[in-house]
Design a protein around this motif. Sequence first.
Motif, short mmCIF file in Angstrom:
data_model
loop_
_atom_site.label_atom_id
_atom_site.label_comp_id
_atom_site.label_asym_id
_atom_site.label_seq_id
_atom_site.Cartn_x
_atom_site.Cartn_y
_atom_site.Cartn_z
N THR A 195 0.87 -1.17 0.00
CA THR A 195 0.00 0.00 0.00
C THR A 195 0.91 1.22 0.00
O THR A 195 1.59 1.50 0.99
N GLU B 136 -0.28 7.81 -1.07
CA GLU B 136 -1.29 8.27 -2.01
C GLU B 136 -0.87 9.56 -2.72
O GLU B 136 -1.24 9.78 -3.87
N ASN B 137 -0.11 10.40 -2.03
CA ASN B 137 0.30 11.68 -2.59
C ASN B 137 1.81 11.83 -2.52
O ASN B 137 2.50 11.06 -1.84
#
Length: 331
Positions: A198, A201-202
């Motif tokens: 995972t 995200e940014n």
Amino acid sequence: MDTQKHGMDLIEIMPYPAFAVQNGAIVYANNAAAQMVAVGQAVDTLIAVGGQEYAEMAEGVLCLKIVIDDVSYGASVLRNEEYDVFLLDLEIQDAHLQAIALAAQEMRKPLANLMTVSDRYFAERKGETSQEEEKYIAETNRSLHQMLRLVNNMADASCYQKASTQQLQLWNISCVTNDLLDHIAILMRAAGRPFVCTRLENFVFGMIDKEKFERALYNLISNAAKFSPEYSPVTVSLTQKSKRLYCTIENRCDGTPLNPKTIFNRFMRRPGIEDGRMGVGLGMVFARSAATLHNGTILVSQPAPDTIRVTFSIELKDSKPGTLHNRVPIA
């Protein structure tokens, strides 16, 4: 009460500084720590890095940094039912580390030659090998990369903790971790190991020593694969919380509960001779060194009987005025 007495006995026989904490205050210190801390002293006045992680810690062992009389120490904290055990780290003698480094440097060239020859041979054989031969090739590649990791750790052993080797620069940490995870995924796939990631995200930017940061994550993920059942999954999750970055690594285990001796031995670089998986025991040294350099922590826990979780955290340092040119290395 018997458990508490056993724990105090464990602290007392340790040749290095150790003390017990209950309800936020020191309740016992062994002979090595008696002149460093005082019974009744609030432990949060000593913790320099890792205070939040310590407050949120449910179980396991946490590596953080404390300061006593203006001197910084790495410490391993074990949470028991009734009290916490703080164990200050020992330093390895420079001469011993230098001997390890010199031996490893001599091994680098023949190992590099072997990897070059094997890569060339496997490339020439591509498309001509059976499924069984492909398994042998994957095992050979995995073993060679493990050897390279061990040799590199040994070769750099004498300088892992020296502040003069720091190379803090502004990096896009998202790109750094993506590149590293892509490389590890290839190795895991070749070894038949499920690998679940995972990613951030940014874009996340921060001042890091890229080499030490990458090596820490690589060693921790490699350990997860090494100490888990064959073909069981390794899971990596990267998250950002405020000004901290967390990398959580999970792997399966045989269900044996974590215990102080095993954890401390692994952290204190005392591998069991009978267990060939332990290597030379320097992987966690580099991980802890990287965590300390980046004002971070390492927490090892067992959230389920068959699961080991390692959480590596660093502080996301902003660049100082005049250092924005360090954006150059960002890909």
